[in-house]
Scaffold this motif. Structure first.
Motif, PDB file in Angstrom:
ATOM      1  N   LYS A  10       0.837  -1.205   0.000  1.00  0.00           N
ATOM      2  CA  LYS A  10       0.000   0.000   0.000  1.00  0.00           C
ATOM      3  C   LYS A  10       0.869   1.251   0.000  1.00  0.00           C
ATOM      4  CE  LYS A  10      -4.053  -2.151   1.816  1.00  0.00           C
ATOM      5  NZ  LYS A  10      -5.287  -1.932   2.464  1.00  0.00           N
ATOM      6  N   ASN A  11       1.608   1.434  -1.072  1.00  0.00           N
ATOM      7  CA  ASN A  11       2.607   2.490  -1.186  1.00  0.00           C
ATOM      8  C   ASN A  11       2.057   3.874  -1.483  1.00  0.00           C
ATOM      9  OD1 ASN A  11       4.346   0.416  -0.847  1.00  0.00           O
ATOM     10  ND2 ASN A  11       5.080   0.354  -2.927  1.00  0.00           N
ATOM     11  N   ILE A  12       0.805   4.017  -1.847  1.00  0.00           N
ATOM     12  CA  ILE A  12       0.266   5.304  -2.270  1.00  0.00           C
ATOM     13  C   ILE A  12      -0.471   5.978  -1.114  1.00  0.00           C
ATOM     14  CG2 ILE A  12      -1.307   6.443  -3.873  1.00  0.00           C
ATOM     15  CD1 ILE A  12      -0.817   4.007  -5.744  1.00  0.00           C
ATOM     16  N   CYS A  13      -0.090   7.211  -0.825  1.00  0.00           N
ATOM     17  CA  CYS A  13      -0.766   8.006   0.206  1.00  0.00           C
ATOM     18  C   CYS A  13      -1.341   9.255  -0.465  1.00  0.00           C
ATOM     19  CB  CYS A  13       0.200   8.416   1.306  1.00  0.00           C
ATOM     20  SG  CYS A  13       0.802   7.031   2.260  1.00  0.00           S
ATOM     21  N   PRO A  14      -2.656   9.273  -0.715  1.00  0.00           N
ATOM     22  CA  PRO A  14      -3.241  10.438  -1.372  1.00  0.00           C
ATOM     23  C   PRO A  14      -3.236  11.651  -0.444  1.00  0.00           C
ATOM     24  CG  PRO A  14      -4.967   8.946  -0.704  1.00  0.00           C
ATOM     25  CD  PRO A  14      -3.650   8.261  -0.421  1.00  0.00           C
ATOM     26  N   ILE A  15      -3.017  12.825  -1.032  1.00  0.00           N
ATOM     27  CA  ILE A  15      -2.989  14.074  -0.277  1.00  0.00           C
ATOM     28  C   ILE A  15      -3.908  15.064  -0.962  1.00  0.00           C
ATOM     29  CG2 ILE A  15      -1.559  16.008   0.492  1.00  0.00           C
ATOM     30  CD1 ILE A  15       0.825  14.068   0.404  1.00  0.00           C
ATOM     31  N   GLU A  16      -4.815  15.637  -0.203  1.00  0.00           N
ATOM     32  CA  GLU A  16      -5.705  16.679  -0.720  1.00  0.00           C
ATOM     33  C   GLU A  16      -5.398  17.962   0.045  1.00  0.00           C
ATOM     34  OE1 GLU A  16     -10.433  17.395  -1.542  1.00  0.00           O
ATOM     35  OE2 GLU A  16      -9.622  15.372  -1.549  1.00  0.00           O
ATOM     36  N   VAL A  17      -5.267  19.061  -0.660  1.00  0.00           N
ATOM     37  CA  VAL A  17      -4.926  20.349  -0.048  1.00  0.00           C
ATOM     38  C   VAL A  17      -6.131  21.266  -0.111  1.00  0.00           C
ATOM     39  CG1 VAL A  17      -3.377  22.340  -0.118  1.00  0.00           C
ATOM     40  CG2 VAL A  17      -2.526  20.073  -0.748  1.00  0.00           C
ATOM     41  N   LYS A  18      -6.471  21.855   1.029  1.00  0.00           N
ATOM     42  CA  LYS A  18      -7.608  22.774   1.124  1.00  0.00           C
ATOM     43  C   LYS A  18      -7.128  24.121   1.633  1.00  0.00           C
ATOM     44  CE  LYS A  18     -10.558  19.662  -0.041  1.00  0.00           C
ATOM     45  NZ  LYS A  18     -11.293  19.768  -1.284  1.00  0.00           N
ATOM     46  N   SER A  19      -7.634  25.193   1.038  1.00  0.00           N
ATOM     47  CA  SER A  19      -7.156  26.533   1.399  1.00  0.00           C
ATOM     48  C   SER A  19      -8.140  27.323   2.268  1.00  0.00           C
ATOM     49  CB  SER A  19      -6.837  27.333   0.138  1.00  0.00           C
ATOM     50  OG  SER A  19      -8.001  27.481  -0.641  1.00  0.00           O
ATOM     51  N   THR A  20      -9.321  26.800   2.498  1.00  0.00           N
ATOM     52  CA  THR A  20     -10.298  27.508   3.328  1.00  0.00           C
ATOM     53  C   THR A  20     -10.745  26.620   4.481  1.00  0.00           C
ATOM     54  OG1 THR A  20     -12.209  26.716   2.068  1.00  0.00           O
ATOM     55  CG2 THR A  20     -11.178  28.757   1.304  1.00  0.00           C
ATOM     56  N   ASN A  21     -11.476  27.183   5.410  1.00  0.00           N
ATOM     57  CA  ASN A  21     -11.986  26.414   6.552  1.00  0.00           C
ATOM     58  C   ASN A  21     -13.203  25.575   6.190  1.00  0.00           C
ATOM     59  OD1 ASN A  21     -10.037  27.370   8.273  1.00  0.00           O
ATOM     60  ND2 ASN A  21     -11.263  29.091   8.973  1.00  0.00           N
ATOM     61  N   ARG A  22     -13.923  25.970   5.149  1.00  0.00           N
ATOM     62  CA  ARG A  22     -15.128  25.238   4.744  1.00  0.00           C
ATOM     63  C   ARG A  22     -14.811  24.439   3.493  1.00  0.00           C
ATOM     64  NH1 ARG A  22     -20.406  28.771   5.181  1.00  0.00           N
ATOM     65  NH2 ARG A  22     -21.143  26.684   4.722  1.00  0.00           N
ATOM     66  N   TYR A  23     -14.834  23.126   3.607  1.00  0.00           N
ATOM     67  CA  TYR A  23     -14.496  22.273   2.474  1.00  0.00           C
ATOM     68  C   TYR A  23     -15.115  20.895   2.643  1.00  0.00           C
ATOM     69  CZ  TYR A  23     -11.002  20.527   5.743  1.00  0.00           C
ATOM     70  OH  TYR A  23     -10.385  20.018   6.846  1.00  0.00           O
ATOM     71  N   THR A  24     -15.094  20.128   1.569  1.00  0.00           N
ATOM     72  CA  THR A  24     -15.503  18.727   1.604  1.00  0.00           C
ATOM     73  C   THR A  24     -14.338  17.886   1.076  1.00  0.00           C
ATOM     74  OG1 THR A  24     -16.422  18.745  -0.623  1.00  0.00           O
ATOM     75  CG2 THR A  24     -17.921  19.313   1.184  1.00  0.00           C
ATOM     76  N   THR A  25     -14.390  16.623   1.357  1.00  0.00           N
ATOM     77  CA  THR A  25     -13.352  15.712   0.875  1.00  0.00           C
ATOM     78  C   THR A  25     -13.953  14.676  -0.080  1.00  0.00           C
ATOM     79  OG1 THR A  25     -13.628  14.312   2.826  1.00  0.00           O
ATOM     80  CG2 THR A  25     -11.894  15.994   2.914  1.00  0.00           C
ATOM     81  N   THR A  26     -14.895  15.112  -0.882  1.00  0.00           N
ATOM     82  CA  THR A  26     -15.590  14.212  -1.808  1.00  0.00           C
ATOM     83  C   THR A  26     -14.627  13.500  -2.748  1.00  0.00           C
ATOM     84  OG1 THR A  26     -17.526  15.654  -1.721  1.00  0.00           O
ATOM     85  CG2 THR A  26     -17.439  14.072  -3.515  1.00  0.00           C
ATOM     86  N   SER A  27     -13.718  14.229  -3.368  1.00  0.00           N
ATOM     87  CA  SER A  27     -12.775  13.626  -4.316  1.00  0.00           C
ATOM     88  C   SER A  27     -11.846  12.639  -3.614  1.00  0.00           C
ATOM     89  CB  SER A  27     -11.944  14.701  -5.004  1.00  0.00           C
ATOM     90  OG  SER A  27     -12.767  15.522  -5.776  1.00  0.00           O
ATOM     91  N   LEU A  28     -11.365  13.000  -2.440  1.00  0.00           N
ATOM     92  CA  LEU A  28     -10.485  12.106  -1.687  1.00  0.00           C
ATOM     93  C   LEU A  28     -11.232  10.833  -1.305  1.00  0.00           C
ATOM     94  CD1 LEU A  28      -7.722  11.634  -0.380  1.00  0.00           C
ATOM     95  CD2 LEU A  28      -8.593  12.761   1.657  1.00  0.00           C
ATOM     96  N   ASN A  29     -12.460  10.965  -0.869  1.00  0.00           N
ATOM     97  CA  ASN A  29     -13.257   9.792  -0.500  1.00  0.00           C
ATOM     98  C   ASN A  29     -13.490   8.875  -1.692  1.00  0.00           C
ATOM     99  OD1 ASN A  29     -13.419  10.686   2.143  1.00  0.00           O
ATOM    100  ND2 ASN A  29     -15.339  11.757   1.805  1.00  0.00           N
ATOM    101  N   LYS A  30     -13.740   9.454  -2.872  1.00  0.00           N
ATOM    102  CA  LYS A  30     -13.910   8.646  -4.083  1.00  0.00           C
ATOM    103  C   LYS A  30     -12.622   7.925  -4.435  1.00  0.00           C
ATOM    104  CE  LYS A  30     -17.597  11.301  -6.249  1.00  0.00           C
ATOM    105  NZ  LYS A  30     -17.975  12.138  -7.399  1.00  0.00           N
ATOM    106  N   CYS A  31     -11.507   8.603  -4.290  1.00  0.00           N
ATOM    107  CA  CYS A  31     -10.191   7.997  -4.556  1.00  0.00           C
ATOM    108  C   CYS A  31      -9.947   6.827  -3.607  1.00  0.00           C
ATOM    109  CB  CYS A  31      -9.104   9.054  -4.412  1.00  0.00           C
ATOM    110  SG  CYS A  31      -7.435   8.417  -4.605  1.00  0.00           S
ATOM    111  N   ILE A  32     -10.235   7.028  -2.345  1.00  0.00           N
ATOM    112  CA  ILE A  32     -10.042   5.973  -1.338  1.00  0.00           C
ATOM    113  C   ILE A  32     -10.903   4.764  -1.664  1.00  0.00           C
ATOM    114  CG2 ILE A  32     -10.414   5.379   1.087  1.00  0.00           C
ATOM    115  CD1 ILE A  32      -9.686   8.357   1.713  1.00  0.00           C
ATOM    116  N   THR A  33     -12.148   5.002  -2.035  1.00  0.00           N
ATOM    117  CA  THR A  33     -13.060   3.912  -2.369  1.00  0.00           C
ATOM    118  C   THR A  33     -12.591   3.152  -3.609  1.00  0.00           C
ATOM    119  OG1 THR A  33     -14.917   5.116  -1.410  1.00  0.00           O
ATOM    120  CG2 THR A  33     -15.447   3.346  -2.947  1.00  0.00           C
ATOM    121  N   LYS A  34     -12.215   3.884  -4.642  1.00  0.00           N
ATOM    122  CA  LYS A  34     -11.844   3.261  -5.908  1.00  0.00           C
ATOM    123  C   LYS A  34     -10.509   2.517  -5.842  1.00  0.00           C
ATOM    124  CE  LYS A  34     -11.429   4.208 -10.829  1.00  0.00           C
ATOM    125  NZ  LYS A  34     -11.591   5.202 -11.891  1.00  0.00           N
ATOM    126  N   PHE A  35      -9.544   3.062  -5.112  1.00  0.00           N
ATOM    127  CA  PHE A  35      -8.200   2.494  -5.093  1.00  0.00           C
ATOM    128  C   PHE A  35      -7.797   1.967  -3.716  1.00  0.00           C
ATOM    129  CE2 PHE A  35      -8.239   5.756  -8.444  1.00  0.00           C
ATOM    130  CZ  PHE A  35      -7.950   4.955  -9.539  1.00  0.00           C
TER     131      PHE A  35
END
Length: 67
Positions: A10-35
């Protein structure tokens, strides 16, 4: 690297960067589910404090050098 080594380590560690206090992690969650078979620990770099929720580690942006 052979595919079997990637799967077993399990060599891949996805990183999502957010610049504001209000955000969602929809893309990261989809990545985690798919891969999920390839993913180690997922991270979100954001403007708030350190926390861990739902298997995701949230780090302040200034801590990126510790990854």
């Amino acid at each position: 690297i052979s595919k079997s080594k990637i799967n077993s380590h399990k060599n891949i560690c996805p990183i999502e960067v957010k610049s504001t206090n209000r955000y969602t992690t929809t893309s990261l969650n989809k990545c985690i589910t798919k891969f999920s078979q390839y993913i180690g620990e997922p991270f979100v770099l954001h403007t708030n404090d350190v926390k861990q929720a739902n298997g995701i580690t949230y780090l302040p942006i200034y801590m990126v050098s510790f990854l």
